[in-house]
Design an enzyme around this catalytic site. Structure first.
Site, PDB file in Angstrom:
ATOM      1  N   ARG A 201      -2.719  -6.105  12.183  1.00  0.00           N
ATOM      2  CA  ARG A 201      -1.971  -6.330  11.010  1.00  0.00           C
ATOM      3  C   ARG A 201      -1.181  -7.654  11.096  1.00  0.00           C
ATOM      4  O   ARG A 201       0.155  -7.765  11.211  1.00  0.00           O
ATOM      5  CB  ARG A 201      -0.952  -5.182  10.705  1.00  0.00           C
ATOM      6  CG  ARG A 201      -1.740  -3.842  10.836  1.00  0.00           C
ATOM      7  CD  ARG A 201      -0.789  -2.819  10.306  1.00  0.00           C
ATOM      8  NE  ARG A 201      -0.618  -2.480   8.751  1.00  0.00           N
ATOM      9  CZ  ARG A 201      -0.042  -1.616   8.177  1.00  0.00           C
ATOM     10  NH1 ARG A 201       0.601  -0.545   8.896  1.00  0.00           N
ATOM     11  NH2 ARG A 201       0.076  -1.622   7.004  1.00  0.00           N
TER      12      ARG A 201
ATOM     13  N   CYS B 289       3.004   1.342  11.011  1.00  0.00           N
ATOM     14  CA  CYS B 289       1.815   2.369  11.804  1.00  0.00           C
ATOM     15  C   CYS B 289       0.826   1.289  12.834  1.00  0.00           C
ATOM     16  O   CYS B 289       0.551   0.321  12.059  1.00  0.00           O
ATOM     17  CB  CYS B 289       0.788   3.000  10.584  1.00  0.00           C
ATOM     18  SG  CYS B 289       1.736   4.201   9.732  1.00  0.00           S
TER      19      CYS B 289
ATOM     20  N   ASP C 215      -6.254   4.934   3.057  1.00  0.00           N
ATOM     21  CA  ASP C 215      -5.117   5.963   3.316  1.00  0.00           C
ATOM     22  C   ASP C 215      -5.637   7.318   3.333  1.00  0.00           C
ATOM     23  O   ASP C 215      -4.949   8.386   3.443  1.00  0.00           O
ATOM     24  CB  ASP C 215      -4.016   5.688   2.449  1.00  0.00           C
ATOM     25  CG  ASP C 215      -3.096   4.324   2.799  1.00  0.00           C
ATOM     26  OD1 ASP C 215      -3.343   3.899   3.962  1.00  0.00           O
ATOM     27  OD2 ASP C 215      -2.360   3.763   1.930  1.00  0.00           O
TER      28      ASP C 215
ATOM     29  N   LYS D 180       5.228   6.163  -2.645  1.00  0.00           N
ATOM     30  CA  LYS D 180       6.115   5.358  -1.758  1.00  0.00           C
ATOM     31  C   LYS D 180       5.703   3.921  -1.683  1.00  0.00           C
ATOM     32  O   LYS D 180       6.332   2.972  -1.602  1.00  0.00           O
ATOM     33  CB  LYS D 180       5.974   6.361  -0.235  1.00  0.00           C
ATOM     34  CG  LYS D 180       5.848   5.286   0.821  1.00  0.00           C
ATOM     35  CD  LYS D 180       5.216   5.730   2.129  1.00  0.00           C
ATOM     36  CE  LYS D 180       4.197   5.276   2.570  1.00  0.00           C
ATOM     37  NZ  LYS D 180       4.181   4.011   3.207  1.00  0.00           N
ATOM     38  N   ASN D 181       4.284   3.640  -1.725  1.00  0.00           N
ATOM     39  CA  ASN D 181       4.023   2.276  -1.709  1.00  0.00           C
ATOM     40  C   ASN D 181       4.460   1.566  -2.819  1.00  0.00           C
ATOM     41  O   ASN D 181       4.612   0.323  -2.828  1.00  0.00           O
ATOM     42  CB  ASN D 181       2.587   2.130  -1.244  1.00  0.00           C
ATOM     43  CG  ASN D 181       1.967   2.594  -0.069  1.00  0.00           C
ATOM     44  OD1 ASN D 181       2.897   2.632   0.780  1.00  0.00           O
ATOM     45  ND2 ASN D 181       0.763   2.653   0.372  1.00  0.00           N
TER      46      ASN D 181
ATOM     47  N   ARG E 232       7.610  10.098   7.146  1.00  0.00           N
ATOM     48  CA  ARG E 232       7.683   8.687   6.546  1.00  0.00           C
ATOM     49  C   ARG E 232       7.190   8.585   5.311  1.00  0.00           C
ATOM     50  O   ARG E 232       7.494   7.875   4.435  1.00  0.00           O
ATOM     51  CB  ARG E 232       6.954   7.526   7.586  1.00  0.00           C
ATOM     52  CG  ARG E 232       7.941   7.301   8.784  1.00  0.00           C
ATOM     53  CD  ARG E 232       7.367   6.336   9.633  1.00  0.00           C
ATOM     54  NE  ARG E 232       6.560   5.138   8.680  1.00  0.00           N
ATOM     55  CZ  ARG E 232       5.749   4.385   9.268  1.00  0.00           C
ATOM     56  NH1 ARG E 232       4.869   4.355   9.855  1.00  0.00           N
ATOM     57  NH2 ARG E 232       5.677   3.279   8.082  1.00  0.00           N
TER      58      ARG E 232
HETATM   59  C1  UD1 Z   1      -0.682  -1.750   2.280  1.00  0.00           C
HETATM   60  C2  UD1 Z   1      -0.216  -0.190   2.200  1.00  0.00           C
HETATM   61  C3  UD1 Z   1      -0.831   0.435   3.116  1.00  0.00           C
HETATM   62  C4  UD1 Z   1      -2.554   0.517   2.812  1.00  0.00           C
HETATM   63  C5  UD1 Z   1      -2.830  -0.929   2.827  1.00  0.00           C
HETATM   64  C6  UD1 Z   1      -4.187  -0.932   2.101  1.00  0.00           C
HETATM   65  C7  UD1 Z   1       2.174  -0.449   1.375  1.00  0.00           C
HETATM   66  C8  UD1 Z   1       3.679  -0.343   2.150  1.00  0.00           C
HETATM   67  N1  UD1 Z   1       1.193  -0.203   2.513  1.00  0.00           N
HETATM   68  O1  UD1 Z   1      -0.472  -2.075   3.495  1.00  0.00           O
HETATM   69  O2  UD1 Z   1      -0.666   1.926   2.871  1.00  0.00           O
HETATM   70  O3  UD1 Z   1      -3.076   1.285   3.936  1.00  0.00           O
HETATM   71  O4  UD1 Z   1      -2.120  -1.521   1.788  1.00  0.00           O
HETATM   72  O5  UD1 Z   1      -4.523  -0.441   0.836  1.00  0.00           O
HETATM   73  O6  UD1 Z   1       1.829  -0.856   0.519  1.00  0.00           O
HETATM   74  N2  UD1 Z   1      -4.215  -8.610   6.620  1.00  0.00           N
HETATM   75  C9  UD1 Z   1      -4.512  -9.744   7.245  1.00  0.00           C
HETATM   76  N3  UD1 Z   1      -3.468 -10.935   7.112  1.00  0.00           N
HETATM   77  C10 UD1 Z   1      -2.374 -10.535   6.454  1.00  0.00           C
HETATM   78  C11 UD1 Z   1      -2.344  -9.630   5.564  1.00  0.00           C
HETATM   79  C12 UD1 Z   1      -3.322  -8.276   5.948  1.00  0.00           C
HETATM   80  O7  UD1 Z   1      -5.413 -10.187   8.008  1.00  0.00           O
HETATM   81  O8  UD1 Z   1      -1.586 -11.421   6.115  1.00  0.00           O
HETATM   82  C13 UD1 Z   1      -5.441  -7.640   6.879  1.00  0.00           C
HETATM   83  C14 UD1 Z   1      -4.804  -6.259   7.540  1.00  0.00           C
HETATM   84  O9  UD1 Z   1      -4.613  -6.727   8.875  1.00  0.00           O
HETATM   85  C15 UD1 Z   1      -5.684  -5.420   7.226  1.00  0.00           C
HETATM   86  C16 UD1 Z   1      -6.202  -5.736   5.572  1.00  0.00           C
HETATM   87  O10 UD1 Z   1      -5.608  -7.235   5.400  1.00  0.00           O
HETATM   88  O11 UD1 Z   1      -7.092  -5.464   7.970  1.00  0.00           O
HETATM   89  C17 UD1 Z   1      -5.567  -5.139   4.417  1.00  0.00           C
HETATM   90  O12 UD1 Z   1      -3.943  -5.224   4.590  1.00  0.00           O
HETATM   91  P1  UD1 Z   1      -2.824  -5.150   3.476  1.00  0.00           P
HETATM   92  O13 UD1 Z   1      -3.573  -5.126   2.114  1.00  0.00           O
HETATM   93  O14 UD1 Z   1      -2.172  -6.403   3.814  1.00  0.00           O
HETATM   94  O15 UD1 Z   1      -2.089  -3.846   3.700  1.00  0.00           O
HETATM   95  P2  UD1 Z   1      -0.560  -3.679   3.786  1.00  0.00           P
HETATM   96  O16 UD1 Z   1       0.127  -4.524   2.620  1.00  0.00           O
HETATM   97  O17 UD1 Z   1      -0.210  -3.880   4.938  1.00  0.00           O
END
Ligand code: UD1
Length: 437
Positions: A124, A119, A309, A23-24, A401
């Site tokens: 985030r 979630c 995850d 899905k991701n 989801r």
């Molecule tokens: C994606 C995945 C999710 C997985 C995560 C980490 C999808 C749809 N979801 O989520 O299943 O758990 O990667 O492998 O692909 N952060 C910041 N600022 C930002 C962006 C992120 O501080 O602008 C922080 C987040 O709060 C978190 C960390 O970076 O603590 C990792 O987040 P990120 O890798 O961006 O995860 P997602 O892309 O949201």
């Protein structure tokens, strides 16, 4: 309680199970199709709620989308996109909706979206997305829950990510393919799903090179064409099913599992005492559970570390192992919400900040629990399989989801799972989304 999943105690789940696409990977690849005009075809696409939400989002922008659930084929025609606004109701459904920001900005020169939902596993923030898009020429304003961005000209940049964020890497890559010149993303996320997405962009005509150890170099400006692509198999579904067999003392064969993407996770299962066999060229995993699992400590980390995850599902295995395990969640600051629910089932877990210390117990007990995110929901399902008596899980829309047919797959292995009055998106909209068979 409105809608729940009823889980009965199971032992020795066993079988050969087919996986479905990740899905991701699908979500970001669907978003990337905004960058091109024409009809693209994606295969091995799971029939899960987040995918259905992304279909709605793209349709709302003007895309024509056909999804054949039987063949798992998704056709998306982005020729006549007419809108660069996304409705708040759709944005709030899932975090991944932020992934349309980059490609919409690239295609229309402007974008108007609500801030994303998803979630509740941490604050985030999207500062890495916004700061770097600004650096590449976007002007961005946030007013209340809404974000407006526009850019006359996108410019290539040397981007340094202080953390290898998956979503920020993906958004920046999509802006970079549309910008003139070469963008380099230093400390980029190289999760397998990001690499599948990059493979699609390259098929579309984008010029992208990975430079070790973790830089993505994108030469922008190429004309992108529609694409046909088969999505990579879901390593997280693989991990969840392996744990179902491990926790119930069973045996499972996953012929499609991308073992080469699960190295640290599989190492930890082996350290627990489970027998693991990996297929040739790293594809396919067989697990035969030990009857006396040992507790193992682990720490989540960006790929190739232990996937965040799989932290919640793996915690359940530690709850039932002999000894004490410490689990450090380093990726998200609030990803231990399942702990409280597992405690209700008899698990002995102490939380100190983002560290959980788990003391193995002989048995868990079935009781009503609440899922609050996709993988936490999976953890409760796994705990329910091992627990004495009956577990009822509410909030099960989170499971649908992220997983297609997990109930059926586990039932085929000998489990007894039943949805009771659970109104998930896929069920509600079944007739409308599936437009041909
Ligand atoms: C994606 C995945 C999710 C997985 C995560 C980490 C999808 C749809 N979801 O989520 O299943 O758990 O990667 O492998 O692909 N952060 C910041 N600022 C930002 C962006 C992120 O501080 O602008 C922080 C987040 O709060 C978190 C960390 O970076 O603590 C990792 O987040 P990120 O890798 O961006 O995860 P997602 O892309 O949201």
């Amino acid at each position: 309680m409105k809608g729940y999943l009823k889980v009965e105690h199971s032992t020795k789940l066993h079988g050969k199970v087919s996986l479905i696409g990740a899905k991701n990977a699908v979500l970001v690849i669907m978003a990337s199709l905004i960058l091109t005009e024409g009809k693209s075809t994606l295969k091995n696409v799971p029939f899960s709620d987040d995918i259905m939400q992304m279909i709605q989002l793209l349709r709302d922008l003007g895309a024509e989308v056909l999804f054949n659930k039987e063949t798992h084929t998704l056709e998306i025609d982005t020729t006549f996109l007419v809108r660069c606004q996304v409705k708040k109701e759709i944005m709030k459904q899932m975090r991944a909706s932020i992934l349309v920001m980059g490609p919409l900005l690239a295609r229309f020169g402007k974008v108007n979206i609500a801030l994303p939902g998803g979630c509740i596993i941490g604050a985030r923030p999207i500062n890495y997305h916004l700061n770097n898009l600004r650096k590449m020429g976007a002007s961005i304003q946030i007013e209340g829950e809404y974000l407006f961005a526009h850019a006359k000209k996108l410019k290539s940049q040397r981007i340094v990510l202080e953390y290898p964020s998956v979503g920020a890497t993906e958004n920046i890559v999509m802006i970079a393919v549309a910008a003139q010149g070469t963008t380099r993303i230093i400390n980029a996320s190289l999760e397998p799903e990001v690499l599948d997405f990059i493979a699609v962009l390259k098929k579309m005509g984008a010029k992208i090179v990975i430079e070790p150890p973790a830089t993505i170099a994108i030469e922008g400006g190429a004309l992108l064409k529609p694409v046909e692509h088969t999505i990579m198999y879901d390593r997280l579904e693989a991990g969840s099913l392996l744990l179902a067999a491990a926790i119930t003392g069973g045996k499972i064969e996953l012929p499609h599992a991308p073992a080469y993407n699960l190295d640290v996770f599989l190492l930890k299962l082996q350290e627990m005492g489970h027998y693991i066999e990996i297929g040739s060229e790293g594809i396919g995993v067989t697990l035969k559970a030990t009857h006396s699992p040992k507790a193992v400590s682990f720490k989540t980390a960006p790929y190739p570390g232990f996937p965040t995850d799989l932290q919640a599902p793996m915690m359940v295995a530690q709850c039932l192992a002999s000894g004490t395990a410490t689990i450090d969640e380093t990726v998200f600051e609030n990803r231990l919400l399942h702990v409280h629910e597992l405690q209700k089932m008899g698990a002995q877990i102490k939380v100190d900040g983002s560290r959980a210390t788990v003391i193995g117990v002989d048995e868990l007990y079935g009781t009503p629990v609440i899922a609050s995110d996709i993988r936490g929901g999976c953890a409760l399902l796994l705990a329910g399989l091992a627990a004495k008596g009956i577990t009822t899980i509410s909030g099960v829309h989170h499971l649908s989801r992220g997983y297609e047919s997990i109930q059926k797959k586990l039932n085929d292995m000998g489990a007894s799972l039943e949805y009771v009055d659970a109104a998930m998106f896929v069920h509600h909209n079944y007739g409308r989304i599936i437009e041909y068979q």
